[in-house]
Design an enzyme around this catalytic site. Structure first.
Site, PDB file in Angstrom:
ATOM      1  N   GLY A  76    -118.012  44.558   0.720  1.00  0.00           N
ATOM      2  CA  GLY A  76    -117.796  43.602   1.754  1.00  0.00           C
ATOM      3  C   GLY A  76    -117.569  44.094   3.281  1.00  0.00           C
ATOM      4  O   GLY A  76    -117.387  45.411   3.304  1.00  0.00           O
ATOM      5  N   GLY A 117    -109.769  53.833  -1.162  1.00  0.00           N
ATOM      6  CA  GLY A 117    -110.555  52.926  -0.348  1.00  0.00           C
ATOM      7  C   GLY A 117    -109.586  52.086   0.467  1.00  0.00           C
ATOM      8  O   GLY A 117    -109.440  51.703   1.637  1.00  0.00           O
ATOM      9  N   ILE A 139    -106.864  53.248 -11.610  1.00  0.00           N
ATOM     10  CA  ILE A 139    -107.000  53.846 -12.847  1.00  0.00           C
ATOM     11  C   ILE A 139    -107.349  55.360 -12.703  1.00  0.00           C
ATOM     12  O   ILE A 139    -107.089  56.187 -13.622  1.00  0.00           O
ATOM     13  CB  ILE A 139    -107.868  53.052 -13.819  1.00  0.00           C
ATOM     14  CG1 ILE A 139    -109.307  53.060 -13.500  1.00  0.00           C
ATOM     15  CG2 ILE A 139    -107.339  51.790 -14.275  1.00  0.00           C
ATOM     16  CD1 ILE A 139    -110.255  52.712 -14.484  1.00  0.00           C
ATOM     17  N   ASP A 140    -107.967  55.625 -11.654  1.00  0.00           N
ATOM     18  CA  ASP A 140    -108.519  57.108 -11.388  1.00  0.00           C
ATOM     19  C   ASP A 140    -107.386  58.126 -11.138  1.00  0.00           C
ATOM     20  O   ASP A 140    -107.684  59.278 -11.178  1.00  0.00           O
ATOM     21  CB  ASP A 140    -109.678  56.897 -10.253  1.00  0.00           C
ATOM     22  CG  ASP A 140    -110.540  55.920 -10.464  1.00  0.00           C
ATOM     23  OD1 ASP A 140    -110.954  55.884 -11.416  1.00  0.00           O
ATOM     24  OD2 ASP A 140    -111.267  55.670  -9.438  1.00  0.00           O
ATOM     25  N   GLU A 235    -116.987  59.945 -15.975  1.00  0.00           N
ATOM     26  CA  GLU A 235    -118.415  59.237 -15.148  1.00  0.00           C
ATOM     27  C   GLU A 235    -118.825  60.264 -14.079  1.00  0.00           C
ATOM     28  O   GLU A 235    -119.880  60.285 -13.771  1.00  0.00           O
ATOM     29  CB  GLU A 235    -118.017  58.038 -14.842  1.00  0.00           C
ATOM     30  CG  GLU A 235    -117.182  57.729 -13.839  1.00  0.00           C
ATOM     31  CD  GLU A 235    -116.814  56.353 -13.376  1.00  0.00           C
ATOM     32  OE1 GLU A 235    -117.525  55.586 -13.700  1.00  0.00           O
ATOM     33  OE2 GLU A 235    -115.855  56.325 -12.438  1.00  0.00           O
ATOM     34  N   HIS A 284    -115.415  48.882 -18.385  1.00  0.00           N
ATOM     35  CA  HIS A 284    -114.308  48.104 -17.760  1.00  0.00           C
ATOM     36  C   HIS A 284    -113.407  47.563 -18.756  1.00  0.00           C
ATOM     37  O   HIS A 284    -112.312  46.993 -18.342  1.00  0.00           O
ATOM     38  CB  HIS A 284    -114.873  46.958 -17.029  1.00  0.00           C
ATOM     39  CG  HIS A 284    -115.628  47.171 -15.639  1.00  0.00           C
ATOM     40  ND1 HIS A 284    -116.977  47.729 -15.830  1.00  0.00           N
ATOM     41  CD2 HIS A 284    -115.415  47.124 -14.456  1.00  0.00           C
ATOM     42  CE1 HIS A 284    -117.464  48.035 -14.700  1.00  0.00           C
ATOM     43  NE2 HIS A 284    -116.329  47.852 -13.786  1.00  0.00           N
ATOM     44  N   GLN A 286    -111.311  49.861 -19.742  1.00  0.00           N
ATOM     45  CA  GLN A 286    -110.269  50.526 -19.245  1.00  0.00           C
ATOM     46  C   GLN A 286    -109.547  49.806 -17.965  1.00  0.00           C
ATOM     47  O   GLN A 286    -108.421  50.138 -17.841  1.00  0.00           O
ATOM     48  CB  GLN A 286    -110.715  51.789 -18.687  1.00  0.00           C
ATOM     49  CG  GLN A 286    -111.557  52.821 -19.679  1.00  0.00           C
ATOM     50  CD  GLN A 286    -112.255  53.570 -19.131  1.00  0.00           C
ATOM     51  OE1 GLN A 286    -112.001  54.849 -18.815  1.00  0.00           O
ATOM     52  NE2 GLN A 286    -113.594  53.322 -18.983  1.00  0.00           N
TER      53      GLN A 286
HETATM   54  O1  F6P Z   1    -111.928  53.188  -8.950  1.00  0.00           O
HETATM   55  C1  F6P Z   1    -111.771  52.440  -9.902  1.00  0.00           C
HETATM   56  C2  F6P Z   1    -113.271  52.402 -10.813  1.00  0.00           C
HETATM   57  O2  F6P Z   1    -112.876  51.603 -12.013  1.00  0.00           O
HETATM   58  C3  F6P Z   1    -113.917  53.761 -11.016  1.00  0.00           C
HETATM   59  O3  F6P Z   1    -113.353  54.282 -11.972  1.00  0.00           O
HETATM   60  C4  F6P Z   1    -115.243  53.335 -11.315  1.00  0.00           C
HETATM   61  O4  F6P Z   1    -116.292  54.410 -10.961  1.00  0.00           O
HETATM   62  C5  F6P Z   1    -115.548  52.104 -10.421  1.00  0.00           C
HETATM   63  O5  F6P Z   1    -113.958  51.538 -10.133  1.00  0.00           O
HETATM   64  C6  F6P Z   1    -116.097  50.876 -10.929  1.00  0.00           C
HETATM   65  O6  F6P Z   1    -116.322  49.878  -9.928  1.00  0.00           O
HETATM   66  P1  F6P Z   1    -117.117  48.661 -10.501  1.00  0.00           P
HETATM   67  O7  F6P Z   1    -116.037  47.477 -10.743  1.00  0.00           O
HETATM   68  O8  F6P Z   1    -117.520  48.160  -8.907  1.00  0.00           O
HETATM   69  O9  F6P Z   1    -117.995  48.832 -11.411  1.00  0.00           O
END
Ligand code: F6P
Length: 360
Positions: A76, A117, A139-140, A235, A284, A286
């Site tokens: 956004g 971010g 979570i990262d 990933e 997700h 996670q």
């Molecule tokens: O930053 C958290 C995270 O879950 C990352 O691990 C993943 O790459 C990204 O967000 C996924 O984002 P979205 O919810 O837009 O699919």
């Protein structure tokens, strides 16, 4: 009028956001302050303002409820990071609108709960004169200046549980089982869950891999009489000399969507080893569900500390975990550089000591 503070949750959601909101609202109310929650992340600060007053009496169950009652967004008009983590340019007019919204509500300060971010946006709002206090979420676990972000432990618990489940089916069918986990450009979730879940191969962005090394480990296990292998793939993992794997087309005003490396690794390993391979993308899962007790405690400590920082007028700071305490650190020192898994650090060494390969 009662003193008022604001709170918003930005970026991807994760377990524990509601626990932070609860802790902020409860400890603010103990000081006699009202808490205003902005809806939909930073967008809630823009015209038409979207917010609601948070009553401490509504907060009870929130300690263990996943998601965020305030909503959030990782794209956004406030997208501070785009592509592969490049800094995006937020228009000046957007900052001015946010400042006007903040002033219109007569807020004393704003608590921004977010990862790299969202805290980059928080820092820019602070530089535009909004008194900001940050709370480190993701979570990262890729934020500098804090030992841990909240949400990470819950994501690792989820991935570890997935590995426990995959192990038995891998064993029954004598298969190679691949688990792709999140983490963006950092391999923390893969490394921690890979060790906790007894993985045999862990592939992380910090250590680019070679297929020969992974195949050799699988075949070595065969020779040892172990006819199954658990492979954890972050990933953001990539083969030596290759780029990141992404899904979908690049979108304006958002970061690239990583994913798909698990399938590539699976296909290649099946070809090279002749073993049957199955791929599971945890995705997700996670990010959902109840936070672990570690995260509940961390969120509560972070939330209470954020309110204390406001009381001390320590703006431009975020709360951070530096055991045994939570301490204030400048948001500026937490953003801009990702905290990644040190390739020679204790976590990697521990894994290697157990014979886990990183495919290098
Ligand atoms: O930053 C958290 C995270 O879950 C990352 O691990 C993943 O790459 C990204 O967000 C996924 O984002 P979205 O919810 O837009 O699919």
């Amino acid at each position: 009028m009662r003193e008022r503070i604001g709170i918003l949750t930005g970026g991807g959601d994760c377990p524990g956001l509601n626990a932070v909101i609860r802790a902020v609202v409860k400890s603010a109310s103990k000081r006699g302050w009202e808490t205003i929650g902005f809806l939909g992340g930073y967008e809630g600060l823009l015209e038409p303002l979207r917010y609601r007053s948070l009553d401490y009496k509504e907060m009870d169950a929130l300690l263990f409820v996943g998601g965020t009652v305030l909503g959030t967004s990782n794209k956004g008009r406030f997208a501070a990071k785009t592509g592969h983590g490049e800094l995006g340019q937020i228009p000046e007019e957007i900052f001015q609108q946010a400042k006007a919204g903040f002033q219109q509500l007569g807020l004393r300060a704003l608590v921004c709960v977010g990862g790299d971010g969202s805290l980059t946006i928080a820092q820019q709002l602070f530089e535009h004169g909004i008194p900001i206090v940050g709370v480190p979420k993701t979570i990262d676990n890729d934020l500098e200046a804090t030992l841990s972000t909240f949400g990470f432990d819950s994501a690792v618990a989820c991935a570890t549980d997935a590995l426990d489940r995959l192990r038995t089916t891998a064993q029954s069918h004598e298969r190679v089982m691949i688990l792709e986990v999140m983490g963006r450009y950092a391999g923390w979730i893969a490394a921690h869950a890979g060790i906790s879940g007894g993985g045999d191969v862990i592939l992380i962005p910090e250590i680019p891999f070679r297929y020969e090394a992974i195949s050799e480990r699988i075949l070595e296990r065969e020779r040892e009489g172990k006819h199954f292998t658990l492979v954890v793939v972050a990933e953001g993992a990539r083969e030596q000399g290759k780029d990141f794997t992404t899904t979908g087309a690049a979108e304006k005003n958002r970061e690239a969507h990583l994913g798909g490396i698990g399938a590539l690794v699976g296909a290649e390993l099946q070809k090279r080893t002749g073993k049957e391979v199955r791929v599971c993308v945890l995705g997700h899962l996670q990010r959902g569900g109840a936070p672990t007790s570690f995260d509940r405690l961390l969120c509560t400590r972070f939330g209470a500390h954020a309110v204390q920082l406001i009381a001390e007028e320590k703006y431009g700071y975020m709360t951070a975990l530096l055991p045994p305490d939570t301490v204030p650190v400048r948001i500026l020192d937490a953003i801009g550089r990702l905290r990644t898994v040190p390739p020679d650090g204790n976590i990697v060494q521990t894994a290697r000591a157990l014979g886990i390969t990183f495919g290098d």
